[in-house]
Design a protein around this motif. Structure first.
Motif, PDB file in Angstrom:
ATOM      1  N   THR A   1      29.357  18.260  48.054  1.00 44.73           N
ATOM      2  CA  THR A   1      29.940  18.699  46.783  1.00 44.73           C
ATOM      3  C   THR A   1      30.788  17.578  46.220  1.00 44.73           C
ATOM      4  O   THR A   1      31.620  17.004  46.932  1.00 44.73           O
ATOM      5  N   ALA A   2      30.591  17.267  44.949  1.00 41.79           N
ATOM      6  CA  ALA A   2      31.420  16.296  44.229  1.00 41.79           C
ATOM      7  C   ALA A   2      32.275  17.074  43.236  1.00 41.79           C
ATOM      8  O   ALA A   2      31.757  17.934  42.521  1.00 41.79           O
ATOM      9  N   THR A   3      33.566  16.780  43.190  1.00 40.08           N
ATOM     10  CA  THR A   3      34.448  17.571  42.330  1.00 40.08           C
ATOM     11  C   THR A   3      35.482  16.714  41.618  1.00 40.08           C
ATOM     12  O   THR A   3      35.813  15.604  42.035  1.00 40.08           O
ATOM     13  N   HIS A   4      35.979  17.295  40.539  1.00 40.32           N
ATOM     14  CA  HIS A   4      37.210  16.822  39.910  1.00 40.32           C
ATOM     15  C   HIS A   4      38.095  18.047  39.737  1.00 40.32           C
ATOM     16  O   HIS A   4      37.708  19.006  39.068  1.00 40.32           O
ATOM     17  N   ASP A   5      39.258  18.045  40.387  1.00 41.23           N
ATOM     18  CA  ASP A   5      40.172  19.196  40.353  1.00 41.23           C
ATOM     19  C   ASP A   5      39.428  20.467  40.775  1.00 41.23           C
ATOM     20  O   ASP A   5      39.566  21.522  40.163  1.00 41.23           O
ATOM     21  N   GLY A   6      38.657  20.323  41.841  1.00 38.20           N
ATOM     22  CA  GLY A   6      37.740  21.387  42.215  1.00 38.20           C
ATOM     23  C   GLY A   6      38.362  22.610  42.840  1.00 38.20           C
ATOM     24  O   GLY A   6      37.716  23.664  42.894  1.00 38.20           O
ATOM     25  N   ASP A   7      39.615  22.520  43.332  1.00 37.40           N
ATOM     26  CA  ASP A   7      40.203  23.671  44.010  1.00 37.40           C
ATOM     27  C   ASP A   7      41.262  24.376  43.176  1.00 37.40           C
ATOM     28  O   ASP A   7      41.958  25.268  43.666  1.00 37.40           O
ATOM     29  N   THR A   8      41.404  24.004  41.903  1.00 40.14           N
ATOM     30  CA  THR A   8      42.356  24.664  41.005  1.00 40.14           C
ATOM     31  C   THR A   8      41.696  25.864  40.337  1.00 40.14           C
ATOM     32  O   THR A   8      40.504  25.834  40.034  1.00 40.14           O
ATOM     33  N   LEU A   9      42.482  26.916  40.092  1.00 40.82           N
ATOM     34  CA  LEU A   9      41.943  28.104  39.425  1.00 40.82           C
ATOM     35  C   LEU A   9      41.875  27.881  37.917  1.00 40.82           C
ATOM     36  O   LEU A   9      42.871  27.504  37.294  1.00 40.82           O
ATOM     37  N   TYR A  10      40.706  28.141  37.344  1.00 38.01           N
ATOM     38  CA  TYR A  10      40.464  27.995  35.910  1.00 38.01           C
ATOM     39  C   TYR A  10      40.050  29.345  35.323  1.00 38.01           C
ATOM     40  O   TYR A  10      39.389  30.141  35.990  1.00 38.01           O
ATOM     41  N   PRO A  11      40.410  29.612  34.057  1.00 34.91           N
ATOM     42  CA  PRO A  11      39.939  30.852  33.416  1.00 34.91           C
ATOM     43  C   PRO A  11      38.417  30.876  33.343  1.00 34.91           C
ATOM     44  O   PRO A  11      37.798  29.907  32.924  1.00 34.91           O
ATOM     45  N   GLN A  12      37.819  31.996  33.735  1.00 31.97           N
ATOM     46  CA  GLN A  12      36.356  32.093  33.691  1.00 31.97           C
ATOM     47  C   GLN A  12      35.841  32.604  32.364  1.00 31.97           C
ATOM     48  O   GLN A  12      34.769  32.216  31.931  1.00 31.97           O
ATOM     49  N   GLN A  13      36.571  33.548  31.769  1.00 32.43           N
ATOM     50  CA  GLN A  13      36.054  34.287  30.624  1.00 32.43           C
ATOM     51  C   GLN A  13      34.711  34.928  30.996  1.00 32.43           C
ATOM     52  O   GLN A  13      34.607  35.524  32.046  1.00 32.43           O
ATOM     53  N   SER A  14      33.682  34.786  30.196  1.00 36.99           N
ATOM     54  CA  SER A  14      32.450  35.541  30.453  1.00 36.99           C
ATOM     55  C   SER A  14      31.630  35.034  31.635  1.00 36.99           C
ATOM     56  O   SER A  14      30.633  35.662  31.998  1.00 36.99           O
ATOM     57  N   VAL A  15      32.043  33.954  32.270  1.00 36.64           N
ATOM     58  CA  VAL A  15      31.413  33.581  33.536  1.00 36.64           C
ATOM     59  C   VAL A  15      31.561  34.722  34.539  1.00 36.64           C
ATOM     60  O   VAL A  15      30.695  34.939  35.390  1.00 36.64           O
ATOM     61  N   SER A  16      32.651  35.492  34.414  1.00 39.08           N
ATOM     62  CA  SER A  16      32.891  36.597  35.346  1.00 39.08           C
ATOM     63  C   SER A  16      31.838  37.695  35.239  1.00 39.08           C
ATOM     64  O   SER A  16      31.737  38.554  36.126  1.00 39.08           O
ATOM     65  N   LYS A  17      31.037  37.691  34.172  1.00 39.69           N
ATOM     66  CA  LYS A  17      29.941  38.666  34.078  1.00 39.69           C
ATOM     67  C   LYS A  17      28.935  38.481  35.227  1.00 39.69           C
ATOM     68  O   LYS A  17      28.206  39.416  35.568  1.00 39.69           O
ATOM     69  N   LEU A  18      28.896  37.297  35.817  1.00 42.32           N
ATOM     70  CA  LEU A  18      28.025  37.081  36.967  1.00 42.32           C
ATOM     71  C   LEU A  18      28.408  37.998  38.121  1.00 42.32           C
ATOM     72  O   LEU A  18      27.549  38.570  38.798  1.00 42.32           O
ATOM     73  N   TRP A  19      29.708  38.142  38.365  1.00 43.20           N
ATOM     74  CA  TRP A  19      30.160  38.940  39.515  1.00 43.20           C
ATOM     75  C   TRP A  19      29.982  40.433  39.232  1.00 43.20           C
ATOM     76  O   TRP A  19      29.736  41.204  40.170  1.00 43.20           O
ATOM     77  N   VAL A  20      30.084  40.817  37.967  1.00 46.48           N
ATOM     78  CA  VAL A  20      29.772  42.200  37.607  1.00 46.48           C
ATOM     79  C   VAL A  20      28.282  42.456  37.835  1.00 46.48           C
ATOM     80  O   VAL A  20      27.884  43.497  38.385  1.00 46.48           O
ATOM     81  N   ALA A  21      27.447  41.504  37.430  1.00 47.12           N
ATOM     82  CA  ALA A  21      26.004  41.645  37.631  1.00 47.12           C
ATOM     83  C   ALA A  21      25.667  41.751  39.113  1.00 47.12           C
ATOM     84  O   ALA A  21      24.811  42.561  39.515  1.00 47.12           O
ATOM     85  N   ILE A  22      26.329  40.953  39.944  1.00 45.61           N
ATOM     86  CA  ILE A  22      26.090  41.033  41.388  1.00 45.61           C
ATOM     87  C   ILE A  22      26.498  42.399  41.918  1.00 45.61           C
ATOM     88  O   ILE A  22      25.811  42.984  42.774  1.00 45.61           O
ATOM     89  N   SER A  23      27.601  42.955  41.412  1.00 46.45           N
ATOM     90  CA  SER A  23      28.038  44.283  41.844  1.00 46.45           C
ATOM     91  C   SER A  23      27.025  45.354  41.446  1.00 46.45           C
ATOM     92  O   SER A  23      26.746  46.280  42.219  1.00 46.45           O
ATOM     93  N   VAL A  24      26.477  45.234  40.233  1.00 50.73           N
ATOM     94  CA  VAL A  24      25.467  46.195  39.780  1.00 50.73           C
ATOM     95  C   VAL A  24      24.226  46.112  40.659  1.00 50.73           C
ATOM     96  O   VAL A  24      23.697  47.132  41.134  1.00 50.73           O
ATOM     97  N   LEU A  25      23.755  44.904  40.914  1.00 54.87           N
ATOM     98  CA  LEU A  25      22.544  44.745  41.719  1.00 54.87           C
ATOM     99  C   LEU A  25      22.794  45.085  43.180  1.00 54.87           C
ATOM    100  O   LEU A  25      21.877  45.523  43.888  1.00 54.87           O
ATOM    101  N   ASP A  26      24.020  44.904  43.649  1.00 50.42           N
ATOM    102  CA  ASP A  26      24.357  45.345  44.992  1.00 50.42           C
ATOM    103  C   ASP A  26      24.261  46.870  45.083  1.00 50.42           C
ATOM    104  O   ASP A  26      23.773  47.408  46.094  1.00 50.42           O
ATOM    105  N   ALA A  27      24.721  47.576  44.022  1.00 48.12           N
ATOM    106  CA  ALA A  27      24.582  49.031  43.994  1.00 48.12           C
ATOM    107  C   ALA A  27      23.110  49.440  43.976  1.00 48.12           C
ATOM    108  O   ALA A  27      22.724  50.440  44.584  1.00 48.12           O
ATOM    109  N   VAL A  28      22.294  48.644  43.290  1.00 48.91           N
ATOM    110  CA  VAL A  28      20.844  48.895  43.303  1.00 48.91           C
ATOM    111  C   VAL A  28      20.300  48.715  44.718  1.00 48.91           C
ATOM    112  O   VAL A  28      19.522  49.540  45.221  1.00 48.91           O
ATOM    113  N   ASP A  29      20.712  47.631  45.386  1.00 47.84           N
ATOM    114  CA  ASP A  29      20.255  47.379  46.750  1.00 47.84           C
ATOM    115  C   ASP A  29      20.685  48.486  47.710  1.00 47.84           C
ATOM    116  O   ASP A  29      19.969  48.809  48.663  1.00 47.84           O
TER     117      ASP A  29
END
Length: 421
Positions: free
Chosen positions: A108-136
């Motif tokens: 992994t190559a990073t710049h400031d890789g371990d700092t917390l950044y605002p996700q905004q709609s990137v967080s829809k990925l984790w909602v999608a994973i939760s939905v598909l986990d419920a499907v599974d």
């Protein structure tokens, strides 16, 4: 002579007896001393003499050392790419975190890789994973019917709002997931979050799947109004009501609310954690094979932000991604993001995350940063996996800046849902 005293003859007899016993005592003492000395010598000699050699004893010690396992150092990113990523992040006019992970090489190559950044709609990925986990888990199916009502609507970008009439909008879990993942539909995402049990349930799934330094805020309608220094009101779902209410707030109050969010984003995630999660998603560690393929297909069909990471693609390369965009205050833009999986023509894949927390750079400049990261990955890939000699060498194209305001500029051909009569 007093009564009881020995006679002269008796005294002489006692003296003779003592003289006779002395040589015998001396001989006994000498024997004891000699025996003790011989015993000590025997013990000393035994301690100095090594025990008989055991066949294979040396080999056992060598085998013990040979069996020791020292931890393997983590793979290191190619020096040239690591320097490029560092330089791109350092030169950017704003606070940006970057991470690139080679899914095959493990580095992994990073710049400031371990700092917390605002996700905004990137967080829809984790909602999608939760939905598909419920499907599974068999709790829901993608074909389950859902009726979206006017009171279910959210804020900002929500394409399904135009199809919600007086009697609501009949749809399915799968259609809502598609709209949330490919069009970043806030209303669809909020409804899905409620269907699986709310934000706390999504966080529980994230914890169970050990996603690391990735957090989740609230439903978009509550989350976004809080960032603006407001409380949610249902009328914010329609017209210009939210913008008017936000404009009426004193600028200092709004600035303080925005600063509080940027300092401690409720939806914060580190670039390193994001690319690690994308790696695990691609590997099938987070969902069933069917759900993994479904989500990756939705990410590949994403219709938002085509000029972000995707603007740097070369011929034959593919991108499956999710964008995120935060609020703007004056010249200040927040949460301008794109994360995804870059796949080379030969199948090698890279997880990439570019998260811009806070900047006054223009949209073309923000997009140029993301495109430069994509091109740096492609250039490095040519070093790792060079083309056959008879193929033309790769030459990065000029930076494209057309449609620079295309955060939510949708590609044509997306089928519109049908409202209830």
């Amino acid at each position: 002579m007093l009564r009881g005293e020995p006679t002269i003859a008796e005294s002489r007899a006692d003296q003779d007896a003592v003289r006779r016993r002395r040589p015998l005592a001396r001989r006994r003492l000498a024997v004891r001393l000699t025996a003790g000395a011989l015993g000590v010598m025997a013990l000393s000699a035994g301690a100095l003499v090594p025990p008989p050699a055991t066949p294979g004893a040396g080999e056992q010690a060598m085998a013990t050392w040979a069996a020791l396992h020292f931890p393997t150092p983590p793979p290191q990113a190619p020096a040239q790419l690591a320097q490029q990523i560092t330089d791109l992040g350092a030169r950017f006019n704003g606070r940006a975190g970057i991470a690139v992970r080679d899914l095959q090489g493990g580095w992994t190559a990073t710049h400031d890789g371990d700092t917390l950044y605002p996700q905004q709609s990137v967080s829809k990925l984790w909602v999608a994973i939760s939905v598909l986990d419920a499907v599974d888990q068999g709790a829901i199916t993608l074909n389950d019917p859902v009726t979206v009502r006017r009171e279910d609507l959210s804020i900002f970008h929500q394409p399904i709002r135009d199809h919600v009439g007086r009697r609501g909008y009949a749809t399915t879990v799968g259609a809502l997931l598609e709209s949330a993942a490919t069009r970043s539909d806030n209303a669809a995402n909020d409804v899905l979050m409620r269907l699986v049990g709310g934000p706390d349930q999504v966080r529980t799934v994230m914890t169970q799947k050990a996603l690391g330094a990735i957090s989740l805020g609230d439903e978009e309608r509550y989350f976004q109004t809080r960032i603006a220094g407001l409380d949610w009101r249902p009328e914010f779902s329609f017209g210009r009501s939210f913008w008017q209410a936000r404009a009426a707030i004193p600028q200092e109050i709004r600035r303080q609310a925005l600063e509080a969010y940027l300092q401690d984003p409720a939806d914060g995630a580190s670039p390193e954690a994001v690319v690690a999660a994308l790696d695990r998603l691609q590997a099938g560690d987070l969902l069933s094979p069917e759900s993994t393929a479904h989500l990756l297909g939705l990410m590949a069909a994403s219709q938002t932000g085509p000029m972000r990471l995707g603007g740097g693609l070369s011929e034959g390369w593919r991108l499956a991604h999710k964008t995120g965009t935060g609020q703007v205050m004056g010249a200040r833009a927040t949460g301008y993001n794109d994360v995804g999986l870059l796949t080379a023509p030969d199948g090698r894949a890279y997880a990439v995350a570019v998260l811009i927390a806070d900047t006054e750079a223009s949209i073309p400049e923000r997009q140029a940063l993301m495109q430069a990261v994509t091109r740096a990955v492609i250039e490095q890939h040519q070093v790792l996996s060079p083309l056959p000699a008879d193929d033309a060498p790769f030459a990065p194209g000029a930076l494209e800046t057309a449609n620079v305001g295309a955060d939510l500029s949708l590609r044509s051909g997306f089928p519109a849902p049908s409202p209830l009569p």
